[in-house]
Design a protein around this motif. Structure first.
Motif, PDB file in Angstrom:
ATOM      1  N   SER A   1      49.401 -14.694  11.023  1.00 23.97           N
ATOM      2  CA  SER A   1      50.666 -14.601  11.074  1.00 23.97           C
ATOM      3  C   SER A   1      51.180 -16.272  11.852  1.00 23.97           C
ATOM      4  O   SER A   1      49.786 -16.817  12.123  1.00 23.97           O
ATOM      5  N   SER A   2      51.602 -17.109  10.798  1.00 22.80           N
ATOM      6  CA  SER A   2      52.099 -18.304  11.330  1.00 22.80           C
ATOM      7  C   SER A   2      53.488 -18.650  10.354  1.00 22.80           C
ATOM      8  O   SER A   2      54.359 -17.582   9.782  1.00 22.80           O
ATOM      9  N   LEU A   3      54.220 -19.732  11.566  1.00 21.62           N
ATOM     10  CA  LEU A   3      55.539 -20.267  11.717  1.00 21.62           C
ATOM     11  C   LEU A   3      55.641 -21.673  11.321  1.00 21.62           C
ATOM     12  O   LEU A   3      54.667 -22.472  11.895  1.00 21.62           O
ATOM     13  N   ARG A   4      56.674 -22.173   9.923  1.00 20.50           N
ATOM     14  CA  ARG A   4      57.048 -23.346   8.993  1.00 20.50           C
ATOM     15  C   ARG A   4      58.139 -23.725   9.857  1.00 20.50           C
ATOM     16  O   ARG A   4      59.269 -22.731   9.692  1.00 20.50           O
ATOM     17  N   LYS A   5      57.734 -24.674  10.296  1.00 23.75           N
ATOM     18  CA  LYS A   5      59.207 -25.640  10.485  1.00 23.75           C
ATOM     19  C   LYS A   5      59.414 -26.756   9.313  1.00 23.75           C
ATOM     20  O   LYS A   5      58.785 -27.066   8.960  1.00 23.75           O
TER      21      LYS A   5
ATOM     22  N   GLU B   1      51.436 -20.336  18.698  1.00 23.41           N
ATOM     23  CA  GLU B   1      51.790 -19.367  19.296  1.00 23.41           C
ATOM     24  C   GLU B   1      52.247 -19.551  20.538  1.00 23.41           C
ATOM     25  O   GLU B   1      53.178 -18.600  21.225  1.00 23.41           O
ATOM     26  N   SER B   2      51.663 -20.908  21.504  1.00 25.54           N
ATOM     27  CA  SER B   2      52.693 -21.502  21.879  1.00 25.54           C
ATOM     28  C   SER B   2      54.138 -22.629  22.101  1.00 25.54           C
ATOM     29  O   SER B   2      54.623 -22.392  22.563  1.00 25.54           O
ATOM     30  N   GLY B   3      54.393 -22.334  20.554  1.00 21.07           N
ATOM     31  CA  GLY B   3      55.895 -23.501  19.594  1.00 21.07           C
ATOM     32  C   GLY B   3      55.472 -24.524  19.877  1.00 21.07           C
ATOM     33  O   GLY B   3      55.811 -24.884  19.673  1.00 21.07           O
ATOM     34  N   SER B   4      54.215 -25.044  20.173  1.00 18.87           N
ATOM     35  CA  SER B   4      53.662 -26.497  20.007  1.00 18.87           C
ATOM     36  C   SER B   4      53.044 -27.025  18.717  1.00 18.87           C
ATOM     37  O   SER B   4      53.064 -25.783  17.747  1.00 18.87           O
TER      38      SER B   4
END
Length: 843
Positions: free
Chosen positions: A379-383, A431-434
């Motif tokens: 699972s991943s988040l990208r901007k 996960e920490s938002g960094s």
């Protein structure tokens, strides 16, 4: 319209002079502006006297070019001689016999004037001095009413949609207006299709531009809808046009002003989805004219999308679930300077410089969840920040020489250059938002082309004409791209897994054509021609070596036939062959990894596609209703379309590229009607029906090529009503629907749009203020795409929040005097490159 009236008047006068100066008698000689016919008479006895004078406007005292002068004998009221005024309003008739005469002077927009009791004595000239004509308010009002009723004009090879009365278009762009044009369909991204084909050519004032060749959808955002005068839909282009555009040609005509004086027009709009500001001025003095224009449009929107994609590899399956939210911002503008000069009565020169810019920026939050055999794997988040920026410069110089009405020669040149930047910047969020890493793609493109064209047109006799010409296009496309990854210190280094690359693509096209037009006494019109084009291509991928693309030549015939039946009914039939060359969006080999599970890239080895088009149409007026019905069929070989395949080296990923898939067939019909419910209330709409069949090659689960085909119906329609109320008020409503679209590997659902607007003209007719709302009863539009093959299944959905409210304002400063129209030069008309956009190549 004034140009056509001027040509009609001039032709009639010259025809009368020809008949008079030959050893035959008059049949019926029209007296210009009077609406009457003069009785026949024998040629007058020649003398040695001369009658001369100057025709001028009664207000500005300026000479009236092309004013018609007819000389009558007082004794029997029969015509003796006739001529037209030159560019200064001067006229002269020689070899006049002694006697008493009457002179009748006329020109469109002015009241006729008669000079009585002109006595000519033997051997003496008569100088009448300045003869002033007063403008005719009644004539101008009649012309305005006629133009308003002619919303649709039917010509032998095209349909013309007059768009000047559109209320809701103010503050919008060209894509918003094109949704209302018969036979056209525009999706939510601004991609245009004609009768189901997106392989079309879009021109602005008969001129191409490299930015339109690069991406039609984005280019249309540069053109404010309220600056458009008319839209020409050329479904069966003649041999005079480039062979490109398998679906046809769309020519957008912007508003122009050929009058004398100085004007400045301010046009603006403010809305929750977009804001625009335009300043346009013109100045004309004598033979010289200048135009200076500039306008910009900013828009802002947000969208949400989801993607569910499953790929197969043997017994294993990989599922990708994606969701994203995006904020889109764009700034589009054009700035132009035009100049024209009348070199003489029969010659004109014009030049222009145009700069266009488009800046599209998107900020996206992308969440990706990946499963292997139904077990969550990652699972991943990208901007993601995307930038699509461009700047285009067009420079043209055009010359035309008119020998007589209908006989002219022109030379046109155009240089166009576009710089394109398509970059994205991705930050990986932990996960920490960094930020835990990053990837950048830098993709710079330069397109340039130089065009030289010459055309010659001449009448053979009263009912025939011949056109022929030659053209050369010299086009260069350069693309450089590279990937960068974030290093330990925060700096970016070249990505070794995605090596940099380049494309140098040169395309030279040489063409010649001949076209013949014949009108018969039985009201048939034939326009037959052929065109030959030879194309030479070189493509170099830098370190990857050259791409072998053979040169090719094509003979493209065209036949257009129309028959005027009883009343106002016209029947048309046409056949033509078209070529579609790939554009930069299809050729660019840069791999776009902004979304790692949905990758896109171009194909520099694409070949052109060939299409045979057939068309049959009927147009008629039934009382207060205009009706147009057309049926068409086309077959395309080597069709360029989007193809998707799974990637072995990246689990769950699907790559979209362009391929020459094979054959594509389409047939359908279009029905359009415009009804005058009252003199000030109109209702118009259209229905479109299309059936498509396509076949090609894709890759199966074992990685082998296999045949695939798909077919289905697409339908759509539009409805618009407009009411002109008292005291300058106006109201307009519009609705549009586009049904499911068939693609090679699946379907894309349809969508709808609607709008309501009103405006109030100021009492002095100098401007207006208005209000419009779009999709105001819903949050926006949602559409989905369902694609499948032996390798993958993909379902995507997008919610576009495009509910919009806007206030528009328009005001004109300055005053122009009514004067004879100036001659226009011809310009280069390239119609030869497929535009970009998401759906280009799909029909």
């Amino acid at each position: 319209m004034r140009k056509s009236i001027k040509a009609l008047f001039s032709t009639a006068v010259f025809a009368g002079l020809f008949l008079y100066h030959t050893p035959q008698t008059f049949a019926q000689v029209p007296v210009q502006g009077s609406g009457a016919n003069v009785p026949a008479t024998d040629a007058a006895v020649k003398g040695n006297s001369k009658i001369s004078g100057v025709v001028a406007d009664s207000v500005g005292n300026k000479g009236i070019e092309f004013a018609s002068i007819a000389l009558f004998s007082v004794s029997d009221n029969k015509p003796v001689d006739g001529t037209t005024a030159d560019e200064s309003g001067k006229f002269s008739m020689s070899k006049i016999a002694p006697g008493n005469y009457r002179l009748l002077i006329s020109f469109i927009g002015y009241k006729d004037k008669a000079i009585n009791n002109i006595k000519v004595e033997k051997g003496k000239d008569v100088e009448l001095g300045s003869i002033t004509l007063a403008s005719s308010v009644q004539d101008l009002a009649e012309v305005t009413i006629t133009g308003e009723k002619s919303m649709i004009e039917e010509k032998v090879d095209r349909l013309v949609y007059n768009a000047e009365k559109d209320i809701t278009s103010k503050g919008g762009d060209a894509a918003d207006l094109l949704r209302k044009v018969p036979m056209l369909s525009v999706d939510l991204d601004g991609n245009v299709s004609l009768r189901g084909s997106s392989n079309i050519r879009v021109l602005v004032n008969n001129k191409p531009s490299t930015i339109i060749a690069s991406n039609v959808a984005d280019a249309l955002k540069q053109i404010p809808a309220d600056m458009i005068k008319s839209v020409e839909v050329i479904t069966s282009p003649s041999a005079k046009y480039d062979a490109e555009g398998s679906g046809g040609i769309i020519n957008i005509i912007t508003k122009k002003n050929n009058l004398q004086g100085l004007t400045l027009n301010i046009d603006s709009g403010v809305g929750n989805r977009g804001t625009n500001l335009g300043l346009n001025g013109s100045y004309r003095k004598g033979k010289m004219g200048f135009t200076l224009g500039g306008f910009g449009r900013a828009f802002y929107n947000k969208a949400e999308s989801t993607l569910n994609q499953t790929t197969f590899s043997g017994a294993d399956s990989f599922l990708t679930n994606q969701s994203s939210t995006a904020k889109d911002r764009g700034l589009f503008g054009q700035y132009s300077l035009g100049w024209d000069y009348d070199l003489g009565k029969n010659q004109a020169l014009s030049a222009g410089v145009r700069y266009g810019t488009r800046n599209f920026i998107q900020k996206q939050d992308l969440t990706i969840n990946q499963f292997e055999n139904d077990v969550l794997n990652s699972s991943s988040l990208r901007k993601v920040d995307r930038k699509d920026l461009s700047g285009t410069v067009d420079v043209n110089v055009d010359y035309i020489k008119t020998y007589k009405p209908g006989k002219e020669w022109s030379i046109s040149t155009l240089y166009s250059r576009t710089g394109l930047t398509n970059n994205f910047d991705t930050d990986y969020i932990g996960e920490s938002g960094s930020v835990t890493g990053g990837l950048k793609n830098e993709n710079k493109n330069f397109n340039s082309e130089f065009t030289l064209q010459t055309d010659y047109t001449t009448p053979i006799n009263k009912n025939q004409s011949l056109e022929f010409g030659a053209k050369g296009i010299f086009r260069t496309v350069n693309s450089d791209y590279k990937y960068l990854v974030a290093g330990a210190s925060g700096s970016y280094l070249l990505d070794p897994t995605n090596p940099a690359g380049s494309l140098k693509y040169n395309q030279n096209v040489g063409a010649g054509y001949v076209s013949y037009t014949l009108s018969t006494a039985k009201k048939y019109t034939f326009k037959i021609g052929t065109r030959y084009e030879f194309t030479g291509i070189t493509a170099d991928l830098g370190e990857k070596g050259e791409v072998s693309i053979p040169n090719y030549g094509n003979l493209v015939p065209s036949i257009n036939v129309s028959k005027a039946l009883s009343g106002s009914t016209t029947l048309k039939a046409a056949y033509n062959r078209r070529i579609q060359r790939p554009g930069i969006q299809q050729l660019n080999p840069n791999v776009n990894l902004a979304n790692p599970q949905s990758i896109s890239t171009g194909n520099p080895a694409l070949s052109p596609e060939l299409t045979d088009n057939f068309e049959l149409g009927l147009s008629t007026n039934i009382k207060k209703t205009y009706l147009n019905v057309s049926a068409f069929a086309r077959q395309t070989n080597n069709s360029i379309t989007q193809v998707r395949t799974a990637v072995d080296t990246l689990q769950g990923a699907v790559v979209t590229t362009f391929e020459n898939i094979g054959k594509q067939r389409a047939y359908g019909m279009n029905v359009f009607a415009n009804v005058y419910l009252t003199p000030k209330w109109t209702l118009n709409g259209s229905l479109d029906l299309l059936h498509s069949y396509m076949e090609g090659q894709t890759t199966n689960a074992e990685g082998l090529s296999e045949a695939v085909n798909n077919s289905g119906f697409n339908y759509g329609g539009r409805l618009m009503s407009q009411i002109q109320l008292r005291q300058g008020w106006g109201l307009q409503a519009f609705g549009f629907y586009r049904g499911k679209e068939v693609q090679l590997q699946g379907t894309r659902t349809g969508f709808y749009m609607y709008s309501l607007g009103f405006k109030k003209d100021f009492a002095n007719k100098k401007g207006s203020i208005g209000f419009a709302a779009e999709n105001f009863m819903t949050k926006g539009v949602r559409f989905t795409s369902d694609l499948s093959s032996a390798q993958f299944n993909q379902t995507s959905a997008t919610q576009l929040y495009n509910r919009n409210f806007k206030i528009t304002f328009n005001y004109s400063i300055g005053k122009m005097s009514f004067d004879a129209p100036k001659k226009k030069t011809k310009s280069v008309n390239n119609t030869d490159v497929m535009g970009g956009g998401e759906n280009n190549g799909s029909k």
